[in-house]
Design a protein around this motif. Structure first.
Motif, PDB file in Angstrom:
ATOM      1  N   SER A 172       0.232   7.633  -2.783  1.00 37.65           N
ATOM      2  CA  SER A 172      -0.659   7.625  -3.946  1.00 37.65           C
ATOM      3  C   SER A 172      -2.013   7.010  -3.639  1.00 37.65           C
ATOM      4  CB  SER A 172      -0.015   6.844  -5.105  1.00 37.65           C
ATOM      5  OG  SER A 172       0.039   5.457  -4.786  1.00 37.65           O
ATOM      6  N   GLU A 185      -2.519   3.812  -3.629  1.00 40.68           N
ATOM      7  CA  GLU A 185      -2.644   2.615  -4.456  1.00 40.68           C
ATOM      8  C   GLU A 185      -2.220   1.357  -3.709  1.00 40.68           C
ATOM      9  OE1 GLU A 185      -0.941   2.807  -8.345  1.00 40.68           O
ATOM     10  OE2 GLU A 185      -1.502   4.906  -8.593  1.00 40.68           O
ATOM     11  N   TYR A 230       0.864  -1.171   0.000  1.00 42.86           N
ATOM     12  CA  TYR A 230       0.000   0.000   0.000  1.00 42.86           C
ATOM     13  C   TYR A 230       0.899   1.218   0.000  1.00 42.86           C
ATOM     14  CZ  TYR A 230      -3.048   3.742   1.519  1.00 42.86           C
ATOM     15  OH  TYR A 230      -3.722   4.933   1.605  1.00 42.86           O
ATOM     16  N   GLN A 281      -1.131  -2.742  -4.343  1.00 43.54           N
ATOM     17  CA  GLN A 281      -0.595  -3.653  -5.353  1.00 43.54           C
ATOM     18  C   GLN A 281      -0.325  -4.990  -4.693  1.00 43.54           C
ATOM     19  OE1 GLN A 281       2.584  -2.315  -7.913  1.00 43.54           O
ATOM     20  NE2 GLN A 281       2.166  -0.193  -7.386  1.00 43.54           N
TER      21      GLN A 281
END
Length: 99
Positions: free
Chosen positions: A25, A27, A21, A29
């Motif tokens: 940003s 985001e 994490y 993944q």
């Protein structure tokens, strides 16, 4: 080149994957087993050339062509992580110098 994990990244090792994490940003993944292996080695503070050497020794089985492919793939993946801001050269990360 020695790398460090960005301070913005929170990660967990789960089975054959690593989940990331990026708080900068927002985001998430998930890294597959091959990518996770590279991530773990970076997180342990291993330099890129040592990571390449270790993976080539484990998977190339003395095949020079395979070793070159592994080196290319590992370095490209590391560069992708650097470009995304998930990893930094140790010299670029002020926190890495705090000791």
């Amino acid at each position: 080149m020695t790398l460090s994990v960005s301070q913005d990244v929170v990660w967990t090792d789960a089975d054959d994957e690593v989940r990331l994490y990026d708080s900068g940003s927002g985001e998430f993944q998930t890294l597959n087993s091959s990518a996770a292996q590279i991530w773990r080695l970076v997180a342990q503070g291993r330099p890129a050339d040592a990571i390449v050497g270790e993976l080539a020794a484990a998977f190339a089985h003395d095949d020079e062509y395979e070793a070159e492919l592994i080196a290319k793939d590992v370095l490209e993946f590391i560069e992708t992580l650097r470009a995304a801001g998930l990893l930094h050269d140790t010299g670029d990360d002020p926190a890495a110098d705090v000791g």
